[in-house]
Motif scaffolding. Structure first.
Motif, PDB file in Angstrom:
ATOM      1  N   GLN A 101       5.257  -1.510  -8.593  1.00 29.04           N
ATOM      2  CA  GLN A 101       5.551  -2.345  -7.256  1.00 29.04           C
ATOM      3  C   GLN A 101       5.622  -3.982  -7.531  1.00 29.04           C
ATOM      4  OE1 GLN A 101       3.178  -1.268  -4.312  1.00 29.04           O
ATOM      5  NE2 GLN A 101       3.442   1.157  -4.542  1.00 29.04           N
ATOM      6  N   PRO A 102       6.475  -4.365  -6.827  1.00 29.81           N
ATOM      7  CA  PRO A 102       6.445  -6.099  -6.925  1.00 29.81           C
ATOM      8  C   PRO A 102       5.045  -6.638  -6.548  1.00 29.81           C
ATOM      9  CG  PRO A 102       8.429  -5.094  -5.777  1.00 29.81           C
ATOM     10  CD  PRO A 102       7.625  -4.240  -5.861  1.00 29.81           C
ATOM     11  N   PHE A 103       4.797  -7.845  -6.774  1.00 30.03           N
ATOM     12  CA  PHE A 103       3.557  -8.485  -6.236  1.00 30.03           C
ATOM     13  C   PHE A 103       3.931  -8.824  -4.858  1.00 30.03           C
ATOM     14  CE2 PHE A 103       2.820  -9.648 -10.855  1.00 30.03           C
ATOM     15  CZ  PHE A 103       1.607  -9.273 -10.949  1.00 30.03           C
ATOM     16  N   ILE A 104       2.678  -9.026  -4.230  1.00 32.02           N
ATOM     17  CA  ILE A 104       2.799  -9.107  -2.855  1.00 32.02           C
ATOM     18  C   ILE A 104       2.561 -10.521  -2.717  1.00 32.02           C
ATOM     19  CG2 ILE A 104       1.597  -8.726  -0.661  1.00 32.02           C
ATOM     20  CD1 ILE A 104       1.021  -6.063  -1.542  1.00 32.02           C
ATOM     21  N   GLY A 105       3.204 -11.613  -1.656  1.00 36.58           N
ATOM     22  CA  GLY A 105       2.936 -12.900  -1.494  1.00 36.58           C
ATOM     23  C   GLY A 105       4.197 -13.538  -1.362  1.00 36.58           C
ATOM     24  N   PRO A 106       4.170 -14.894  -0.864  1.00 39.89           N
ATOM     25  CA  PRO A 106       5.266 -15.625  -0.456  1.00 39.89           C
ATOM     26  C   PRO A 106       6.120 -16.105  -1.786  1.00 39.89           C
ATOM     27  CG  PRO A 106       3.352 -16.854  -0.251  1.00 39.89           C
ATOM     28  CD  PRO A 106       2.891 -15.513  -0.474  1.00 39.89           C
ATOM     29  N   LEU A 107       7.444 -16.317  -1.749  1.00 36.30           N
ATOM     30  CA  LEU A 107       8.083 -16.629  -2.787  1.00 36.30           C
ATOM     31  C   LEU A 107       8.700 -17.894  -2.491  1.00 36.30           C
ATOM     32  CD1 LEU A 107      10.264 -13.602  -3.613  1.00 36.30           C
ATOM     33  CD2 LEU A 107       8.528 -14.467  -5.135  1.00 36.30           C
TER      34      LEU A 107
END
Length: 469
Positions: A102-108
Motif C-alpha cells: 500500500q502507498p504511504f499515508i500522509g500529505p503530498l
C-alpha cells in the motif's frame, strides 16, 4: 585469507549436538548483489519491527511522564501508567503483510507521487524477514531482562543504519522439505523468493565433512546465516549432528593426566606440563602470544587516517571514502580470522592431549575496566591501562575459556577451576608460602620459605593444576 569450515557451538544433548559450520563463499558479482539485497531487506525488516515496539514504548512513556508531572514519583508512575501491548514478531509480521503493497499515508506536496510502502520486500525470501522480526524480539527482550536483573544489562535496542550495520541475514527452513542444501561439496543452495529464484554459491573450501553426514542421514541442516566480514562473505550453517559423547578420555589422555593453564599477555599461556602444538615439533610449556593487534596496528591506523580524511560530514559517502572504509574492514576481518585460528589451535590441542584441564576463574569485564575514573576522582596511568586492556582483549581470555568448555565435552575431558581470588601467582607451589609483597613487575617468584626460584607464570600454572576443583 583462507577460511574453512569450523564447528563452534557448545549445545549438546545425549545423542545430538548443535554445531555451526562456517564457510567462506566465493560469489559472483551478480550473486553479491543478491546477497546484499537480502541483507538490506533483513535490516529494514528489523527496523520495521523495532519501530513498532519503540512507538508503543514512547506512548507509554508519555503517559508516565504526565503522571510524574502531576506529582507522582517515578516508581509510582511506572505502576500506574496504563499497560500497552508491545507488538511481537507475529503482530509485526501480520501488519507488514497488510501494508507492504500500500502507498504511504500522509500529505503530498504538489507534483509528488505517493510512494509504495516497503519497496525493499521484493525478490527476497520471506524467511529472511521473519527471522529479522525474531531478532528484533530478542533484542527487545534482552533489554527488558537486563532491566529486571535477569541478565547483564544491555543498552536500549538501536536501529540498524545502512552504512554502518553488519550486512547479514538468516534463513530457516522446514526439516521435511529442506531448501538449504549442498550441491556437491563445493556449492551451497540459498533459497529464493518473491520472484528471485534459488541460487547456488561456490564455497571457498570444500564442505565434504558436513555434506557426507547430511547425505548419510547423520546430520540435518536447520538454518543458515550469511554475513559479510571485511571483503568476504561467509555462510554459517547450523546443523543437528548425531553425536555420541565419549565415555571418558582416551588412554593417552589418562596417562597425561591434568594440566594447569595460566593465561597471560606477555605469553598467550603458561602451562604446568608440556603441550605439542603441532605434530613433529617439540612440546612447549610457554605458548607465545602472536600479538596480532600490535602487529597490525600501524597498517590499521594508517587506513583509518585515510578513511577519516575522506569523510565529509553531511555529504553522501564518496567512492574514495567507501574504498578506504572497505580497506579498514578488510584489516579487521583478517585480524579476527588470525585470532580465531590461534585460539582454536591452542584449545584443540589442550583437549586432545590431556584428561583434565585446570583453569582460572577470570573476571574479564573487571580486568578490562577503564582506569579514567570520574571528574572528581580522575584515574592514574589511564593510557597504560588502556594499552593493557587492548592486549587482554586481543588474546581473548573469555573466548579461550568458552572453547575449552565445549570442546572438553566433545573429547571426554573434565574442566576444573580455581576460585576467582586464589593467589596463584603469589603462592609457592611446593610449600604454600604466600608472597604478600609481590607486584606485577616481579617476573620471578622467590619463595621466602623453601628458597624455590622460578618463573612467576610457571609457578602460577602449577598452583592452578594443584588447587583446581
Amino acid at each position: 585469507m583462507s577460511a574453512s569450515a569450523s564447528s563452534a557451538s557448545p549445545a549438546t544433548t545425549d545423542n545430538v549436538a548443535i554445531k555451526v559450520y562456517r564457510y567462506a563463499l566465493d560469489p559472483t558479482p551478480q550473486q553479491v548483489e543478491i546477497l546484499r539485497r537480502y541483507a538490506a531487506a533483513a535490516r529494514c525488516a528489523f527496523n520495521f519491527a523495532l519501530g513498532l515496539k519503540v512507538a508503543v514504548y514512547e506512548a507509554w512513556k508519555r503517559h508516565r511522564d504526565r503522571l510524574i508531572a502531576q506529582g507522582m514519583t517515578r516508581e509510582q508512575a511506572n505502576k500506574a501508567a496504563p499497560k500497552l501491548r508491545v507488538p511481537t514478531r507475529n503482530r509485526a509480521q501480520a501488519y507488514w503483510r497488510q501494508t507492504k503493497g500500500q502507498p504511504f499515508i500522509g500529505p503530498l506536496r504538489e507534483g509528488e507521487e505517493r510512494p509504495v510502502s516497503y519497496p525493499w520486500w521484493e525478490r527476497v525470501n520471506n524467511r529472511a524477514y521473519y527471522t529479522a522480526f525474531e531478532d528484533a524480539d530478542r533484542a527487545w527482550q534482552n533489554w527488558l531482562d537486563g532491566l529486571a536483573g535477569k541478565r547483564p544489562p544491555v543498552g536500549f535496542p538501536r536501529f540498524k543504519r545502512r552504512n554502518s550495520s553488519r550486512e547479514s541475514f538468516r534463513i530457516v527452513h522446514s526439516l521435511t522439505s529442506p531448501d538449504i542444501r549442498f550441491q556437491g561439496h563445493r556449492r551451497i543452495r540459498i533459497p529464493g523468493g518473491g520472484g528471485q529464484p534459488a541460487f547456488t554459491v561456490r564455497l571457498h573450501k570444500t564442505a565434504r565433512a558436513l555434506a557426507r553426514k547430511v547425505d548419510a542421514g547423520k546430520a540435518v541442516i536447520t538454518s543458515m546465516t550469511v554475513a559479510r566480514e571485511g571483503h568476504r562473505w561467509y555462510a554459517s550453517v547450523v546443523a543437528r549432528v548425531q553425536h555420541t559423547p565419549p565415555a571418558g578420555p582416551t588412554r593417552r589422555q589418562r596417562e597425561a593426566g591434568r594440566i594447569g593453564v595460566d593465561l597471560g599477555v606477555a605469553k598467550l599461556a603458561t602451562l604446568s606440563d608440556p603441550l605439542h602444538l603441532a605434530p613433529g615439533t617439540p612440546a612447549v610449556e610457554f605458548v607465545p602470544n602472536p600479538r596480532l593487534l600490535e602487529n597490525t596496528a600501524r597498517k590499521l591506523a594508517r587506513a583509518q587516517r585515510v578513511m577519516a580524511r575522506r569523510y565529509v560530514k553531511g555529504q553522501p559517502p564518496s567512492k574514495g571514502y567507501l574504498e578506504a572504509k572497505a580497506r579498514v574492514a578488510k584489516l579487521h576481518a583478517l585480524l579476527a580470522a588470525q585470532r580465531a585460528t590461534a585460539q582454536h589451535l591452542f584449545t584443540k590441542r589442550l583437549v586432545q592431549q590431556y584428561a583434565e584441564i585446570a583453569l582460572e576463574t577470570l573476571n574479564v569485564k573487571g580486568m578490562t575496566a577503564s582506569a579514567k575514573g570520574t571528574a572528581d576522582k580522575p584515574g592514574k596511568r589511564v593510557r597504560q591501562k588502556a594499552g593493557l586492556n587492548r592486549a587482554i582483549l586481543d588474546v581473548g581470555f573469555g573466548e579461550i575459556n568458552r572453547q575449552i568448555e565445549y570442546k572438553a565435552a566433545w573429547h571426554g575431558v573434565t574442566v576444573f577451576r580455581v576460585p576467582r581470588f586464589f593467589p596463584s601467582s603469589k603462592t609457592c607451589h611446593k610449600c604454600g608460602w604466600i608472597d604478600t609483597g609481590q607486584t606485577l613487575n616481579d617476573r620471578q617468584f622467590r619463595c621466602g620459605s623453601c628458597g624455590m626460584v622460578m618463573d612467576r607464570d610457571a609457578n602460577a600454572a602449577r598452583n592452578i593444576k594443584l588447587n583446581a576443583v
